[in-house]
Scaffold this active site. Structure first.
Site, short mmCIF file in Angstrom:
data_model
loop_
_atom_site.label_atom_id
_atom_site.label_comp_id
_atom_site.label_asym_id
_atom_site.label_seq_id
_atom_site.Cartn_x
_atom_site.Cartn_y
_atom_site.Cartn_z
N TYR A 62 -1.92 -0.56 10.84
CA TYR A 62 -2.11 -1.23 9.54
C TYR A 62 -0.88 -1.06 8.65
O TYR A 62 -0.31 -2.03 8.15
CB TYR A 62 -3.35 -0.69 8.84
CG TYR A 62 -3.35 -1.02 7.37
CD1 TYR A 62 -3.56 -2.33 6.94
CD2 TYR A 62 -3.10 -0.05 6.41
CE1 TYR A 62 -3.52 -2.66 5.59
CE2 TYR A 62 -3.07 -0.37 5.07
CZ TYR A 62 -3.28 -1.67 4.66
OH TYR A 62 -3.23 -1.99 3.33
N THR A 80 0.82 -1.21 0.00
CA THR A 80 0.00 0.00 0.00
C THR A 80 0.85 1.25 0.00
O THR A 80 1.98 1.24 0.53
CB THR A 80 -0.92 0.04 1.24
OG1 THR A 80 -1.49 1.34 1.41
CG2 THR A 80 -0.12 -0.28 2.50
N ASP A 81 0.32 2.34 -0.57
CA ASP A 81 1.04 3.61 -0.52
C ASP A 81 1.16 4.16 0.89
O ASP A 81 1.96 5.04 1.16
CB ASP A 81 0.40 4.65 -1.46
CG ASP A 81 -1.07 4.91 -1.15
OD1 ASP A 81 -1.61 4.38 -0.15
OD2 ASP A 81 -1.71 5.65 -1.93
N GLU A 82 0.38 3.61 1.83
CA GLU A 82 0.44 4.11 3.21
C GLU A 82 1.75 3.78 3.91
O GLU A 82 2.05 4.37 4.95
CB GLU A 82 -0.75 3.57 4.01
CG GLU A 82 -2.07 4.16 3.59
CD GLU A 82 -3.11 4.11 4.69
OE1 GLU A 82 -2.73 4.14 5.88
OE2 GLU A 82 -4.30 4.04 4.35
#
Length: 294
Positions: A107, A83-85
């Site tokens: 997360y 994910t880009d997170e």
């Protein structure tokens, strides 16, 4: 995951716990598996603050179990869907695949940790891995907690969040491109560059307003449509990822936000049975945007 409508003679569906090594090993031992796309994950950011150990178990331990089984089975490619997170917030600078990881919630921490496991197999065993980091994916058949057609949406906090949103068909084409043309050992950002807002972003409040217009919410229901609720403990305002590396492989998103949200709402209108046991008033939409896994 809702699989209704997906099952056909071309699929052999097996369901189970990714953290169960006996099951995972049995599948690799009895099936002729040459490519692994690892999508399985706990993904809801808000919930990760409540049950961080659950996210670590599924996202980290589950990845370890799957990696070990795939490595022993000598698969041709192992593609990990991240994910880009994992980059953390960046207000100004575009984030490319060489940018440092600075995850800010349980997360994204679990996904970044899983990335380290994947890369360790590359470094130690020369295992053919690829990592992808995607924008928020939306579209038909999406979980109720995501950006979908339903009764009400709640806006978390008052901070000026903005995100890129990638239509599911474009995401599928990106994964196919990476499978066919991606280089083993590389990481690829997957994102969109077209919204009508600044630098391809759309603010969360603007997203909610546009969804309201697409749904033709009557004026009398305006007050019931948007509800503002307290923010979660940590909020990343935006993740401006640079996707030129993937574009050089020949992929670019084809479905604009304006077209994609209309397609999404239309699909939910035409498929009310998709959530047969859920009443709309019991499941408001929360615009707590999340990448990933449909």
């Amino acid at each position: 995951m809702q699989l209704k409508g997906f099952i056909s003679k071309h699929f052999d569906l097996k369901t189970g716990d990714i953290c169960n090594p006996r099951l995972v090993n049995h599948i690799f031992a009895t099936e002729n598996i040459d490519i692994v796309f690892h999508f399985a994950a706990q993904t809801h950011v808000e919930t990760s603050f409540v049950w961080p150990s659950r996210y670590h178990m599924v996202n980290v331990e589950g990845t370890r179990v799957l990696l070990k089984a795939a490595f022993e089975a000598k698969v041709e490619k192992f593609i990990y869907i991240s994910t880009d997170e994992v980059y953390g917030e960046s207000l100004y600078k575009e984030l490319d695949e060489t940018s440092p990881r600075r995850p800010n919630n349980p997360y994204s921490v679990s996904k970044a940790t899983a990335e380290c496991l994947v890369l360790s197999y590359r470094e130690r065993h020369k295992f053919p891995v690829i990592i992808t980091r995607s924008n928020n994916v939306y579209g038909p058949r999406q979980y109720l907690e995501k950006v979908i057609y339903h009764y009400q949406c709640t806006i978390q906090g008052t901070s000026p969040q903005s995100h890129h949103f990638l239509y599911v068909d474009d995401a599928i084409e990106a994964f196919h491109t990476i499978l066919e043309r991606g280089m083993v050992g590389e990481t690829y950002n997957i994102g969109t560059d077209f919204h009508h807002s600044t630098n391809g972003r759309i603010s969360i409040i603007q997203l909610a307003r546009e969804l309201k217009m697409v749904r033709h919410v009557p004026d009398a229901e305006q007050d019931d449509w948007l509800e503002f609720v307290p923010d979660r403990p940590v909020v990343d305002l935006r993740y401006p990822v640079n996707c030129e590396k993937l574009w050089r492989l020949g992929w670019k998103p084809a479905v604009s936000w304006a077209e994609g949200i209309i397609r999404t709402v239309k699909w939910y209108q035409e498929n009310p049975e998709f959530w047969p046991d859920v009443k709309a008033e019991d499941q408001p939409i929360t615009f707590e945007p999340d990448t990933r896994d449909q």
